[in-house]
Write a protein that holds these residues in place. Structure first.
Motif, short mmCIF file in Angstrom:
data_model
loop_
_atom_site.label_atom_id
_atom_site.label_comp_id
_atom_site.label_asym_id
_atom_site.label_seq_id
_atom_site.Cartn_x
_atom_site.Cartn_y
_atom_site.Cartn_z
N ASP A 208 -16.77 -39.98 29.08
CA ASP A 208 -15.98 -41.17 28.78
C ASP A 208 -14.61 -40.96 29.40
OD1 ASP A 208 -18.19 -41.88 27.31
OD2 ASP A 208 -17.24 -41.60 25.36
N CYS A 209 -14.21 -41.88 30.27
CA CYS A 209 -12.93 -41.79 30.97
C CYS A 209 -12.01 -42.91 30.49
CB CYS A 209 -13.13 -41.96 32.47
SG CYS A 209 -14.31 -40.82 33.19
N PHE A 210 -10.79 -42.55 30.21
CA PHE A 210 -9.76 -43.52 29.82
C PHE A 210 -8.62 -43.34 30.81
CE2 PHE A 210 -12.17 -42.31 26.14
CZ PHE A 210 -12.41 -43.49 25.48
N TYR B 159 -5.92 -32.72 15.99
CA TYR B 159 -6.38 -33.28 17.26
C TYR B 159 -5.31 -34.18 17.86
CZ TYR B 159 -9.70 -35.39 20.51
OH TYR B 159 -10.34 -35.82 21.62
N GLU B 160 -4.73 -35.06 17.05
CA GLU B 160 -3.66 -35.94 17.51
C GLU B 160 -2.45 -35.12 17.94
OE1 GLU B 160 -3.12 -39.79 15.21
OE2 GLU B 160 -4.30 -38.53 13.84
N HIS B 161 -2.11 -34.11 17.16
CA HIS B 161 -0.96 -33.26 17.45
C HIS B 161 -1.13 -32.58 18.81
CE1 HIS B 161 2.42 -30.60 16.77
NE2 HIS B 161 1.63 -29.58 17.04
N LEU B 162 -2.31 -32.08 19.10
CA LEU B 162 -2.55 -31.42 20.38
C LEU B 162 -2.42 -32.40 21.53
CD1 LEU B 162 -5.53 -29.09 19.45
CD2 LEU B 162 -3.16 -28.42 19.91
N ASP C 113 -4.10 -41.16 29.69
CA ASP C 113 -5.33 -40.81 30.39
C ASP C 113 -6.05 -39.70 29.62
OD1 ASP C 113 -4.50 -42.64 32.25
OD2 ASP C 113 -4.08 -41.17 33.81
N MET C 114 -7.37 -39.87 29.51
CA MET C 114 -8.16 -38.91 28.74
C MET C 114 -9.58 -38.89 29.26
SD MET C 114 -8.60 -38.65 24.67
CE MET C 114 -9.46 -37.26 23.96
N PHE C 115 -10.19 -37.71 29.24
CA PHE C 115 -11.59 -37.52 29.61
C PHE C 115 -12.30 -36.82 28.47
CE2 PHE C 115 -9.04 -37.65 33.41
CZ PHE C 115 -9.70 -38.61 34.16
N HIS C 116 -13.41 -37.38 28.04
CA HIS C 116 -14.20 -36.81 26.94
C HIS C 116 -15.59 -36.51 27.48
CE1 HIS C 116 -16.02 -37.42 22.66
NE2 HIS C 116 -15.78 -36.15 22.91
N LEU C 117 -15.92 -35.25 27.59
CA LEU C 117 -17.21 -34.79 28.12
C LEU C 117 -17.99 -34.17 26.97
CD1 LEU C 117 -19.00 -34.26 30.64
CD2 LEU C 117 -17.79 -32.06 30.86
N TYR C 118 -19.18 -34.70 26.69
CA TYR C 118 -19.89 -34.28 25.49
C TYR C 118 -21.38 -34.63 25.55
CZ TYR C 118 -19.64 -39.24 24.47
OH TYR C 118 -19.77 -40.60 24.56
N ASN C 119 -22.13 -34.01 24.66
CA ASN C 119 -23.49 -34.44 24.33
C ASN C 119 -23.68 -34.24 22.83
OD1 ASN C 119 -23.89 -31.66 24.16
ND2 ASN C 119 -25.80 -31.68 25.26
N ASN C 120 -24.81 -34.63 22.33
CA ASN C 120 -25.17 -34.47 20.91
C ASN C 120 -24.30 -35.28 19.96
OD1 ASN C 120 -27.37 -32.79 21.41
ND2 ASN C 120 -26.09 -30.98 21.47
N ILE C 121 -23.72 -36.37 20.43
CA ILE C 121 -23.06 -37.29 19.51
C ILE C 121 -23.95 -38.50 19.32
CG2 ILE C 121 -21.13 -38.89 19.22
CD1 ILE C 121 -19.26 -36.78 20.05
N GLU D 230 -15.75 -40.83 13.52
CA GLU D 230 -14.29 -40.67 13.43
C GLU D 230 -13.74 -40.04 14.70
OE1 GLU D 230 -13.23 -38.53 9.89
OE2 GLU D 230 -14.30 -39.94 8.60
N LEU D 231 -14.43 -39.05 15.23
CA LEU D 231 -14.00 -38.41 16.48
C LEU D 231 -13.99 -39.42 17.61
CD1 LEU D 231 -13.28 -36.00 18.25
CD2 LEU D 231 -15.73 -35.53 18.45
N GLN D 232 -15.04 -40.21 17.74
CA GLN D 232 -15.10 -41.20 18.81
C GLN D 232 -13.98 -42.24 18.66
OE1 GLN D 232 -19.46 -42.04 18.51
NE2 GLN D 232 -19.30 -41.82 20.73
N THR D 233 -13.70 -42.64 17.44
CA THR D 233 -12.61 -43.59 17.19
C THR D 233 -11.27 -42.98 17.61
OG1 THR D 233 -13.81 -44.64 15.39
CG2 THR D 233 -11.41 -44.90 15.40
N LYS D 234 -11.05 -41.72 17.25
CA LYS D 234 -9.80 -41.03 17.58
C LYS D 234 -9.66 -40.89 19.10
CE LYS D 234 -7.55 -40.04 14.91
NZ LYS D 234 -6.56 -40.95 14.34
N VAL D 235 -10.74 -40.56 19.79
CA VAL D 235 -10.69 -40.45 21.25
C VAL D 235 -10.29 -41.79 21.86
CG1 VAL D 235 -12.15 -40.17 23.30
CG2 VAL D 235 -12.29 -38.50 21.44
#
Length: 93
Positions: A68-70, A8-11, A52-60, A39-44
């Motif tokens: 979640d916008c950064f 994930y970090e590599h990508l 800049d990053m956008f995380h679009l999700y449900n079921n967490i 762990e995923l939320q921490t990494k995001v």
């Protein structure tokens, strides 16, 4: 998540800095163990501190659709939809 975090970090590193990282997932998260979700939320959040990053999700955290916008290291979180049922999918709030 332990094994996939380095990938994930590599990508995220491979994506040019001028472009935002967009991470989208929905129902797949319901199959992820709770610890791995954290762990995923921490990494995001870690990646979002540096680019800049956008995380679009449900079921967490719940069945609602979250965005979640950064941007410039600043985090803003929104609930943008809710899941009514599997037949009707997601509807906006």
């Amino acid at each position: 998540m332990q094994q996939s975090s380095p990938l994930y970090e590599h990508l995220a590193i491979e994506i040019p800095k001028k472009d935002a990282v967009c991470h989208f997932h929905t129902h797949a998260a319901s199959h992820i163990p709770e610890e791995s979700k954290r762990e995923l939320q921490t990494k995001v959040k870690e990646i979002g501190k540096n680019r800049d990053m956008f995380h679009l999700y449900n079921n967490i955290r719940d069945r609602k659709l979250h965005l979640d916008c950064f941007i410039n290291g600043k985090e803003e979180c929104y609930v943008i939809g809710k899941q009514m049922d599997m037949e009707n999918g997601l509807i906006g709030i």
